[in-house]
Design a protein around this motif. Structure first.
Motif, short mmCIF file in Angstrom:
data_model
loop_
_atom_site.label_atom_id
_atom_site.label_comp_id
_atom_site.label_asym_id
_atom_site.label_seq_id
_atom_site.Cartn_x
_atom_site.Cartn_y
_atom_site.Cartn_z
N ASP A 139 0.88 -1.30 0.17
CA ASP A 139 -0.06 -0.10 0.10
C ASP A 139 0.92 1.09 0.22
O ASP A 139 2.00 1.38 0.56
CB ASP A 139 -0.78 0.04 1.05
CG ASP A 139 -1.97 -1.00 1.24
OD1 ASP A 139 -2.51 -1.36 0.16
OD2 ASP A 139 -2.31 -1.73 2.25
N PHE A 140 0.29 2.33 -0.73
CA PHE A 140 1.30 3.47 -0.66
C PHE A 140 0.22 4.50 -0.99
O PHE A 140 -0.92 4.45 -1.59
CB PHE A 140 2.29 3.42 -1.58
CG PHE A 140 1.88 3.45 -3.18
CD1 PHE A 140 1.67 4.46 -3.87
CD2 PHE A 140 1.80 2.16 -3.73
CE1 PHE A 140 1.03 4.36 -5.26
CE2 PHE A 140 1.29 2.13 -5.24
CZ PHE A 140 1.23 3.06 -5.76
N LEU A 141 0.58 5.86 -0.37
CA LEU A 141 -0.40 7.08 -0.80
C LEU A 141 0.19 7.80 -1.88
O LEU A 141 1.27 8.22 -2.15
CB LEU A 141 -0.09 7.98 0.86
CG LEU A 141 -0.64 7.32 1.77
CD1 LEU A 141 -0.26 8.35 3.15
CD2 LEU A 141 -2.13 7.27 1.88
N GLN A 142 -0.94 8.18 -2.54
CA GLN A 142 -0.73 9.02 -3.60
C GLN A 142 -1.74 10.45 -3.52
O GLN A 142 -2.60 10.40 -2.46
CB GLN A 142 -1.30 8.43 -4.95
CG GLN A 142 -1.21 9.21 -6.34
CD GLN A 142 0.42 9.22 -6.58
OE1 GLN A 142 0.86 10.65 -6.10
NE2 GLN A 142 0.83 8.61 -7.48
N PHE A 143 -1.09 11.44 -3.96
CA PHE A 143 -1.68 12.85 -3.41
C PHE A 143 -2.12 13.59 -4.64
O PHE A 143 -1.40 13.58 -5.77
CB PHE A 143 -0.64 13.69 -2.76
CG PHE A 143 -0.19 13.13 -1.39
CD1 PHE A 143 -0.84 13.26 -0.02
CD2 PHE A 143 0.96 12.35 -1.27
CE1 PHE A 143 -0.65 12.49 0.82
CE2 PHE A 143 1.09 11.52 -0.01
CZ PHE A 143 0.46 11.93 1.02
N SER A 144 -3.15 14.20 -4.50
CA SER A 144 -3.54 15.31 -5.74
C SER A 144 -4.07 16.67 -5.00
O SER A 144 -4.56 16.82 -3.87
CB SER A 144 -4.72 14.72 -6.30
OG SER A 144 -5.75 14.40 -5.40
N GLN A 149 -6.51 22.55 -1.27
CA GLN A 149 -6.60 21.36 -0.53
C GLN A 149 -5.91 20.27 -1.26
O GLN A 149 -5.66 20.06 -2.57
CB GLN A 149 -8.18 21.05 -0.52
CG GLN A 149 -8.25 19.97 0.64
CD GLN A 149 -8.11 20.21 1.79
OE1 GLN A 149 -8.40 21.34 2.23
NE2 GLN A 149 -7.62 19.30 2.74
N LEU A 150 -5.07 19.66 -0.11
CA LEU A 150 -4.34 18.30 -0.63
C LEU A 150 -4.91 16.98 -0.33
O LEU A 150 -5.30 17.00 0.81
CB LEU A 150 -2.84 18.54 0.05
CG LEU A 150 -1.82 17.58 -0.64
CD1 LEU A 150 -1.13 17.66 -1.93
CD2 LEU A 150 -0.59 17.31 0.33
N GLU A 151 -5.40 16.34 -1.45
CA GLU A 151 -6.27 15.15 -1.21
C GLU A 151 -5.08 13.93 -1.44
O GLU A 151 -4.37 13.96 -2.03
CB GLU A 151 -7.05 15.03 -2.29
CG GLU A 151 -8.02 16.09 -2.64
CD GLU A 151 -9.12 16.03 -1.33
OE1 GLU A 151 -9.25 15.07 -0.63
OE2 GLU A 151 -9.63 17.14 -1.23
#
Length: 352
Positions: A139-144, A149-151
């Motif tokens: 599992d890893f986090l991805q950001f947009s 606002q950072l999602e």
């Protein structure tokens, strides 16, 4: 010795193989994968790094009847004869892997099959085939970013830091079954990759014989020299053995015994130990062979040169200057304390 620095991925096919016993499917891509300048160097490092960090132990395709009946050997030979066919041949390789994926412990995963150019082995430039498999997902986090606002959202995928399984097949020594390197990080079923899928056994070259003979010497030192004498003599025996290999290009057993066997009484013990244990090391009739320096260097790193005492004291002997242990370390027995002791001579303490 291999050099993969200038290796180029000329073609790459990616498929997915499931566990056949669980009725999982196999997915065969219709076209080769189109890499780009950003992904290619990352994939190259993902595929090849485990082989640069690994001790070189070569394998070869083997079949009890004849190599022409070895399925993977035949496929690989066709690829080397016509590299343009590698994508279609990669489907056959994946199906072959799928057919071996019958044990319930075997994990599904992606299969990467690459045609590799400009590899160097034994100072010769050759092409090769890489077969790699990724099994474990992370599992890893991805950001947009949306306005101010950072999602964050969770994704599941393959880490490029760790290759689960892989092999490099060099276009070298075809008549003997090719020279092959293999890695397997997930040893939940050790027979699956090497035996069932690849169908290989050890490639008996200079590296193989050097490594096996030194391992034989190490076990002789532990099983015979140590009980007959002491830990110091065990360490010194292995020091003499490794140094003999390091300074000679060719191994001659008679010259080895004359130089290394400091105690003549151990010579018949050495011969007896070899006659009893040789099949374990595949050195039954081995008395002369070219020495591989890479195997000597690897063996030196593994040999322990520390005397551990039951009084929570350790004495480390220098392998480079082993004559110091002969001259300046003495072992004795103290009648009053009823204990052994080591007496160490020195002029002054060195700053660490």
């Amino acid at each position: 010795m291999i050099n993969l620095f200038n290796t180029h991925i000329a073609s790459l096919s990616i498929h997915r193989v499931g566990n056949k016993s669980k009725n999982e499917a196999v997915l065969l891509s219709s076209e080769p994968y189109k890499t780009d300048d950003e992904l290619t160097p990352l994939l190259k490092e993902f595929f090849l790094k485990p082989f640069r960090d690994k001790e070189e132990t070569y394998y070869r395709f083997s079949h009890e009847a004849d190599l022409e009946f070895h399925e993977l050997y035949s496929i690989v030979s066709e690829i080397f004869e016509d590299p343009e066919t590698i994508h279609e041949q990669s489907k056959k390789i994946t199906k072959h892997l799928f057919d071996q994926s019958m044990h319930p412990h075997i994990k599904s995963g992606e299969v990467y099959i690459a045609y590799l150019e400009n590899m160097q082995i034994d100072n010769e430039k050759v092409n090769g085939i890489g077969i790699f498999k990724s099994e474990l997902k992370q599992d890893f986090l991805q950001f947009s970013e949306k306005e101010n606002q950072l999602e964050a959202f969770l994704q599941h995928g393959v880490s490029l830091n760790r290759l689960d399984k892989g092999c490099l097949i060099f276009n070298s020594k075809k008549e003997e079954g090719y020279k092959i390197l293999s890695v397997d990080s997930n040893r939940y079923d050790a027979r699956y990759w090497l035996e069932s899928f690849l169908g290989v056994d050890a490639f008996e070259d200079d590296n193989f014989f050097t490594k096996k003979y030194l391992k034989f010497c190490q076990d002789f030192a532990k099983d015979v020299v140590l009980p007959a004498e002491d830990k110091k003599q065990e360490v010194l025996f292995m020091n003499r053995a490794v140094n003999h290999f390091a300074k000679n290009d060719t191994f001659e057993e008679s010259a080895f015994m004359n130089e290394v066997m400091d105690n003549p009484d151990l010579i018949p013990e050495f011969r007896h130990y070899k006659s009893e244990m040789a099949p374990k090391y595949s050195i039954e009739d081995l008395t002369t062979f070219p020495i591989a320096n890479t195997a000597v260097t690897a063996a030196r790193k593994k040999i322990k040169n520390v005397i551990h005492l039951d009084t929570n004291i350790q004495i480390k002997l220098d392998f480079i200057n082993a004559e110091s242990a002969e001259k300046f370390v003495e072992k004795g027995w103290d009648e009053e304390k009823q204990m052994y002791y080591y007496l160490v001579y020195f002029n002054k303490e060195q700053k660490s």
